[in-house]
Design a protein around this motif. Sequence first.
Motif, PDB file in Angstrom:
ATOM      1  N   UNK A 282      -3.667  46.144 -11.152  1.00  0.00           N
ATOM      2  CA  UNK A 282      -4.075  44.850 -10.592  1.00  0.00           C
ATOM      3  C   UNK A 282      -3.964  43.750 -11.642  1.00  0.00           C
ATOM      4  N   UNK A 283      -3.556  42.560 -11.200  1.00  0.00           N
ATOM      5  CA  UNK A 283      -3.462  41.392 -12.083  1.00  0.00           C
ATOM      6  C   UNK A 283      -4.746  40.578 -12.102  1.00  0.00           C
ATOM      7  N   UNK A 284      -5.509  40.649 -11.024  1.00  0.00           N
ATOM      8  CA  UNK A 284      -6.828  40.006 -10.980  1.00  0.00           C
ATOM      9  C   UNK A 284      -7.670  40.749  -9.962  1.00  0.00           C
ATOM     10  N   UNK A 285      -8.970  40.409  -9.928  1.00  0.00           N
ATOM     11  CA  UNK A 285      -9.935  41.243  -9.235  1.00  0.00           C
ATOM     12  C   UNK A 285     -10.794  40.442  -8.264  1.00  0.00           C
ATOM     13  N   UNK A 286     -11.065  41.045  -7.103  1.00  0.00           N
ATOM     14  CA  UNK A 286     -12.022  40.510  -6.142  1.00  0.00           C
ATOM     15  C   UNK A 286     -13.077  41.570  -5.857  1.00  0.00           C
ATOM     16  N   UNK A 287     -14.327  41.149  -5.782  1.00  0.00           N
ATOM     17  CA  UNK A 287     -15.393  41.995  -5.248  1.00  0.00           C
ATOM     18  C   UNK A 287     -15.527  41.665  -3.770  1.00  0.00           C
ATOM     19  N   UNK A 288     -15.328  42.660  -2.915  1.00  0.00           N
ATOM     20  CA  UNK A 288     -15.338  42.427  -1.463  1.00  0.00           C
ATOM     21  C   UNK A 288     -16.770  42.456  -0.930  1.00  0.00           C
ATOM     22  N   UNK A 289     -17.566  41.529  -1.398  1.00  0.00           N
ATOM     23  CA  UNK A 289     -18.992  41.492  -1.106  1.00  0.00           C
ATOM     24  C   UNK A 289     -19.536  40.169  -1.591  1.00  0.00           C
TER      25      UNK A 289
ATOM     26  N   UNK B 206     -11.655  37.848 -12.902  1.00  0.00           N
ATOM     27  CA  UNK B 206     -12.397  38.047 -11.657  1.00  0.00           C
ATOM     28  C   UNK B 206     -12.403  36.735 -10.893  1.00  0.00           C
ATOM     29  N   UNK B 207     -11.942  36.770  -9.657  1.00  0.00           N
ATOM     30  CA  UNK B 207     -11.964  35.585  -8.802  1.00  0.00           C
ATOM     31  C   UNK B 207     -13.328  35.540  -8.113  1.00  0.00           C
ATOM     32  N   UNK B 208     -14.241  34.770  -8.678  1.00  0.00           N
ATOM     33  CA  UNK B 208     -15.642  34.784  -8.251  1.00  0.00           C
ATOM     34  C   UNK B 208     -15.813  34.044  -6.928  1.00  0.00           C
ATOM     35  N   UNK B 209     -16.481  34.701  -5.997  1.00  0.00           N
ATOM     36  CA  UNK B 209     -16.646  34.140  -4.662  1.00  0.00           C
ATOM     37  C   UNK B 209     -17.351  32.786  -4.678  1.00  0.00           C
TER      38      UNK B 209
ATOM     39  N   UNK C 146     -12.247  33.311   0.327  1.00  0.00           N
ATOM     40  CA  UNK C 146     -11.927  34.203  -0.793  1.00  0.00           C
ATOM     41  C   UNK C 146     -10.511  34.755  -0.657  1.00  0.00           C
ATOM     42  N   UNK C 147     -10.177  35.169   0.560  1.00  0.00           N
ATOM     43  CA  UNK C 147      -8.848  35.704   0.833  1.00  0.00           C
ATOM     44  C   UNK C 147      -7.779  34.647   0.591  1.00  0.00           C
ATOM     45  N   UNK C 148      -7.996  33.447   1.096  1.00  0.00           N
ATOM     46  CA  UNK C 148      -6.994  32.400   0.919  1.00  0.00           C
ATOM     47  C   UNK C 148      -6.800  32.056  -0.562  1.00  0.00           C
ATOM     48  N   UNK C 149      -7.891  32.024  -1.314  1.00  0.00           N
ATOM     49  CA  UNK C 149      -7.774  31.758  -2.751  1.00  0.00           C
ATOM     50  C   UNK C 149      -7.032  32.868  -3.464  1.00  0.00           C
TER      51      UNK C 149
END
Length: 229
Positions: free
Chosen positions: A76-83, A101-104, A219-222
């Motif tokens: 992975x190149x960057x990370x999302x927490x799905x929460x 980390x792409x912070x929500x 979050x998804x769009x970002x």
Amino acid sequence: MQTIGLVGGMSWESSAVYYRDLNVGVQRRLGGLSSPRLVLSTVDFAELTDLEDAERWDQVGVLLADAARGVERAGADFLLLCTTTFHKVADQVEAAVDIPLLHLADVVADACLADGVTEVGLIGTTVAMSDGFFTDRMAARGLTTITPDPRHHTMLNEAIYDELVHGHVLDRTRRRVVEVIDELWDAGAKGVLLGCTELEMLISQADVELPVFPCTTLHVEAALDRALS
């Protein structure tokens, strides 16, 4: 295209929404048979919620950090927490990996400010509404967050954990949540954050007059913006 890393399982319904919407988004943007490059690691939601109930947040952070390291190792190149709720340990997770980390909360704050909204209501789990980890980060970006009266917290929490995470979307619950959103409007909110992925199964813009900011969708769009830039 960059590879999007997902740490999910909180709940599996949430992870399914992220996976679906990322794929739909890439197909919408690129057309044809295009699909995103994804790495997904899911955790045992029962284990995490037991730790949450025991307020053993350090151990929650350990488990999610380990999942994040696995996602990183997988490319992975960057990370999302799905929460939303478990962003409470986002700093611990971010410190465990070498990818961004792409912070929500940052994503949501940017969306609110882009629409000229600086006072927003937040509905979500009890932890998300009562702990400062999300609202404080929003405040650092110049937003005021209004949370529901504490008497509503149990109802909202049960709607998420007892109904929505199991895929049960009930009209009577929708009506009760809309009433809470109306109270936030009366309290001065100029928009409302759906601060839990599963709430997007229950509430849409058609249900309320107050502008809705669906956190997962944002979050998804970002993530797509970043992956396809």
